[in-house]
Design a protein around this motif. Structure first.
Motif, short mmCIF file in Angstrom:
data_model
loop_
_atom_site.label_atom_id
_atom_site.label_comp_id
_atom_site.label_asym_id
_atom_site.label_seq_id
_atom_site.Cartn_x
_atom_site.Cartn_y
_atom_site.Cartn_z
N THR A 111 5.77 8.22 9.97
CA THR A 111 4.90 7.21 10.58
C THR A 111 4.86 7.33 12.10
OG1 THR A 111 6.65 5.53 10.59
CG2 THR A 111 5.19 5.59 8.67
N ILE A 127 0.19 4.17 8.59
CA ILE A 127 0.34 2.85 9.22
C ILE A 127 0.71 1.81 8.17
CG2 ILE A 127 -0.92 0.99 10.38
CD1 ILE A 127 -2.44 3.26 11.90
N CYS A 158 4.31 2.28 7.29
CA CYS A 158 5.15 1.74 8.35
C CYS A 158 5.26 0.22 8.23
CB CYS A 158 4.60 2.14 9.72
SG CYS A 158 5.70 1.73 11.07
N VAL A 183 3.62 3.17 16.00
CA VAL A 183 3.08 2.22 15.03
C VAL A 183 3.88 0.92 15.07
CG1 VAL A 183 2.50 1.84 12.61
CG2 VAL A 183 2.20 4.11 13.61
#
Length: 186
Positions: free
Chosen positions: A12, A45, A48, A126
């Protein structure tokens, strides 16, 4: 979840690079490849976000007694430079060429292995976008950890409730009745 979380944090943290590649693909007139890259970035994303949510909800909460703290947010510059390298080359590569993917895979593998084995999670763009900060903290037991926290951590507030993401990486969480003890007890 330790090794899986660690590996997912690596992937991520590299997700913005896929955004840079998507821009290159749009500029080169290859919108389908660009959309695939954007989809990959969005998937990373989402992963994450789940890495953040799962330990907050199900992780074992412990009290981390902080003896010293150092912000590592400033190390983001190295990641930003890495994301800009594909754009700064001046040449728009053709992603449909096999050698492009081989080089890209090699670079990502080297970066990923370096981050994974060195515990160099001092920045994840992120998580930063989700409002988290990164700290190198020394616990009362003398061990040094990476703390990912939403609020500013100061030595004046020496106790932080955390859950373990990997051996040396902790995520700040809210305390509750399911807490199990101090990290210095380990």
């Amino acid at each position: 979840m330790s090794r899986i979380a660690k590996l997912l944090l690596v992937f991520t943290s590299l997700s913005p690079a896929t955004g840079a590649l998507a821009i290159i693909e749009f500029q080169a007139g290859r919108p389908v490849t660009a959309l695939v890259l954007i989809g990959s970035a969005l998937l990373l994303i989402a992963i994450c976000y789940l890495i953040k949510i799962y330990p907050e909800k199900y992780g074992e909460r412990r009290l981390l007694d902080v003896a010293a703290v150092k912000s590592t947010d400033k190390e983001a510059l190295a990641f930003i430079i890495a994301y800009l390298v594909p754009i700064l080359t001046g040449k728009i590569p053709n992603v449909s060429e096999p050698q492009y993917w081989a080089i890209t895979a090699y670079v990502f593998a080297v970066i990923g292995l370096t981050v994974y084995h060195s515990n160099a999670f001092h920045f994840n763009p992120v998580l930063a976008a989700f409002g988290y900060h990164f700290y190198e903290v020394t616990a009362d037991n003398g061990m040094t950890y990476l703390l990912i926290a939403r609020h500013v951590v100061r030595v004046q507030t020496p106790e932080v409730w955390v859950t373990k993401l990997s051996d040396y990486v902790y995520l700040e969480v809210k305390s509750d009745e399911h807490s199990s003890g101090n990290i210095k007890d380990e």
